[in-house]
Design an enzyme around this catalytic site. Structure first.
Site, PDB file in Angstrom:
ATOM      1  N   HIS A 135      -6.849 -12.757   0.104  1.00  0.00           N
ATOM      2  CA  HIS A 135      -5.387 -12.733   0.233  1.00  0.00           C
ATOM      3  C   HIS A 135      -4.957 -13.037   1.667  1.00  0.00           C
ATOM      4  CE1 HIS A 135      -1.212 -11.431   0.040  1.00  0.00           C
ATOM      5  NE2 HIS A 135      -1.472 -10.695   1.108  1.00  0.00           N
ATOM      6  N   HIS A 140      -2.199 -15.970   3.830  1.00  0.00           N
ATOM      7  CA  HIS A 140      -1.282 -15.825   4.963  1.00  0.00           C
ATOM      8  C   HIS A 140      -1.510 -16.818   6.096  1.00  0.00           C
ATOM      9  CE1 HIS A 140       1.040 -12.181   4.097  1.00  0.00           C
ATOM     10  NE2 HIS A 140      -0.049 -11.670   3.550  1.00  0.00           N
ATOM     11  N   GLU A 183       5.629 -12.481   1.536  1.00  0.00           N
ATOM     12  CA  GLU A 183       4.716 -12.220   0.421  1.00  0.00           C
ATOM     13  C   GLU A 183       5.100 -12.954  -0.866  1.00  0.00           C
ATOM     14  OE1 GLU A 183       1.878 -10.817   0.600  1.00  0.00           O
ATOM     15  OE2 GLU A 183       1.940  -9.583   2.398  1.00  0.00           O
ATOM     16  N   SER A 202      -2.193 -16.269  -3.585  1.00  0.00           N
ATOM     17  CA  SER A 202      -3.524 -15.686  -3.798  1.00  0.00           C
ATOM     18  C   SER A 202      -3.681 -15.112  -5.202  1.00  0.00           C
ATOM     19  CB  SER A 202      -3.828 -14.628  -2.726  1.00  0.00           C
ATOM     20  OG  SER A 202      -2.909 -13.558  -2.781  1.00  0.00           O
TER      21      SER A 202
HETATM   22  C1  LIG Z   1       5.045  -5.462   6.516  1.00  0.00           C
HETATM   23  C2  LIG Z   1       4.985  -4.308   5.721  1.00  0.00           C
HETATM   24  O1  LIG Z   1       5.908  -3.457   6.287  1.00  0.00           O
HETATM   25  C3  LIG Z   1       3.679  -3.548   5.419  1.00  0.00           C
HETATM   26  O2  LIG Z   1       4.018  -2.233   5.285  1.00  0.00           O
HETATM   27  C4  LIG Z   1       2.554  -3.772   6.387  1.00  0.00           C
HETATM   28  C5  LIG Z   1       1.795  -2.536   6.784  1.00  0.00           C
HETATM   29  N1  LIG Z   1       0.467  -2.771   7.265  1.00  0.00           N
HETATM   30  C6  LIG Z   1      -0.204  -3.909   7.015  1.00  0.00           C
HETATM   31  N2  LIG Z   1      -1.454  -4.065   7.474  1.00  0.00           N
HETATM   32  C7  LIG Z   1      -2.127  -5.172   7.219  1.00  0.00           C
HETATM   33  N3  LIG Z   1      -3.380  -5.293   7.675  1.00  0.00           N
HETATM   34  N4  LIG Z   1      -1.574  -6.185   6.511  1.00  0.00           N
HETATM   35  C8  LIG Z   1      -0.301  -6.084   6.040  1.00  0.00           C
HETATM   36  O3  LIG Z   1       0.192  -7.025   5.394  1.00  0.00           O
HETATM   37  C9  LIG Z   1       0.430  -4.927   6.284  1.00  0.00           C
HETATM   38  N5  LIG Z   1       1.713  -4.777   5.832  1.00  0.00           N
HETATM   39 FE   LIG Z   2      -0.031  -9.888   2.406  1.00  0.00          FE
END
Ligand SMILES: C[C@H](O)[C@H](O)[C@H]1CNc2nc(N)[nH]c(=O)c2N1
Ligand SMILES: [Fe+2]
Ligand SMILES: N[C@@H](Cc1ccccc1)C(=O)O
Length: 296
Positions: A135, A140, A183, A202
């Site tokens: 994903h 991304h 997303e 994804s």
């Molecule tokens: C963006 C959104 O607020 C979401 O809570 C965050 C929190 N922590 C994350 N951490 C990772 N590694 N990847 C992510 O997409 C997110 N999303």
């Molecule tokens: Fe994501």
């Protein structure tokens, strides 16, 4: 490799709590990936690429090629880095999975994209409930090659740090924006609607559903409308929001959100599947197959 790290605290989402992992950066343990891990990558990569030609935004696919992402084997983060650094100044960092919000925002604000180092098991190719390497990297990273989208992601990170300081309601509104753009966003190309959201590209099922199904709403991007719209994390989306261009997205999100958060705080949130007067409707969903979950 099936030794996922232990999880810590929780994230707050519209559907309740989601566990997160430790904060630190980890070196991608590339030599430790098994033949099965590489095979999962290959199967997913080939399946999604076949599906996404004509469905994903053209530049998403072009960027994957430009970065040298291939089905052969799990890419090394360090190799993907080079094209990115040159194009937009972004780098990749390995992480164990979902991070606490503030850590995540801090990475984005500094043009570091956190990529989960482990890949799902073969029995999870169709669905996994949390982000994995496929994903994060397949979904991304390619659009970070686009200068406008790359700036949007960094601005989002800075906005996240700010929203975190304002409070949980601001954070919730900002998180909805991420959800419905980064997303699950759709974009209007000359030849029709295309996908740019990572959560869609994804997923085999949602790549088809979001464009081909009559069930979901497809509605024009509207910042404040999105900030008020709840979302599902465990089913296909009931509503997709459509941008005309990444410039439109960037321009709409440039203003200071502080007064917007204050103004919207007193307004009701919108159920995920509702269509409102004033919406620019590309498709009014039939709602076929939707869960009757009153709370969403
Ligand atoms: C963006 C959104 O607020 C979401 O809570 C965050 C929190 N922590 C994350 N951490 C990772 N590694 N990847 C992510 O997409 C997110 N999303
Ligand atoms: Fe994501
Ligand atoms: N303009 C936003 C920052 C932001 C930009 C782009 C996306 C999201 C947030 C703010 O003041 O918070």
């Amino acid at each position: 490799m099936d030794n996922k790290p232990a999880r810590l605290e929780n994230l707050h989402t519209d559907k309740g709590k989601v566990p997160v992992y430790a904060t630190g950066i980890v070196t991608q343990p590339w030599d430790d990936y098994s033949a099965t891990d590489h095979d999962v990558w290959r199967r997913l990569y080939e399946r999604q690429r076949r599906l996404l030609v004509g469905r994903a935004a053209d530049e998403f696919l072009a960027a994957q090629d430009a970065m040298g992402m291939t089905p052969d084997r799990i890419p090394k983060f360090a190799d993907m880095d080079q094209a990115l650094r040159d194009a937009t100044g972004w780098t990749l960092v390995g992480v164990e999975g979902l991070l606490p919000e503030l850590d995540f925002f801090d990475h984005l604000a500094n043009r570091r994209f956190p990529v989960t180092w482990w890949i799902r098991r073969p029995d999870q190719v169709d669905y996994i409930e949390e982000p994995d390497l496929f994903h994060d990297l397949f979904g991304h990273v390619p659009l970070l090659m686009n200068p406008v989208f790359a700036d949007y992601m960094a601005a989002y990170g800075r906005g996240g740090v700010k929203a975190h300081g304002i409070g949980p309601e601001a954070l919730q509104m900002l998180t909805r924006l991420y959800w419905y753009t980064v997303e699950f966003g759709l974009i209007r190309q000359k030849d029709g609607l295309r996908i740019y959201g990572s959560g869609i590209v994804s997923s085999k099922g949602e790549s088809i559903h979001c464009l081909d199904s009559d069930a979901p709403n497809r509605i024009g991007f509207d910042l404040e409308r999105i900030m008020r719209t709840r979302y599902r994390i465990d089913t296909y989306q009931k509503t997709y929001f459509v941008i005309d261009s990444f410039e439109q997205l960037m321009d709409a999100t440039r203003p200071d959100f502080t007064p917007i958060y204050a103004r919207l705080a007193s307004r009701d949130s919108i159920p995920a599947g509702d269509v409102l007067e004033g919406d620019l409707v590309f498709n009014k969903g039939t709602g076929e197959g939707w869960a009757t979950d009153a709370d969403v």
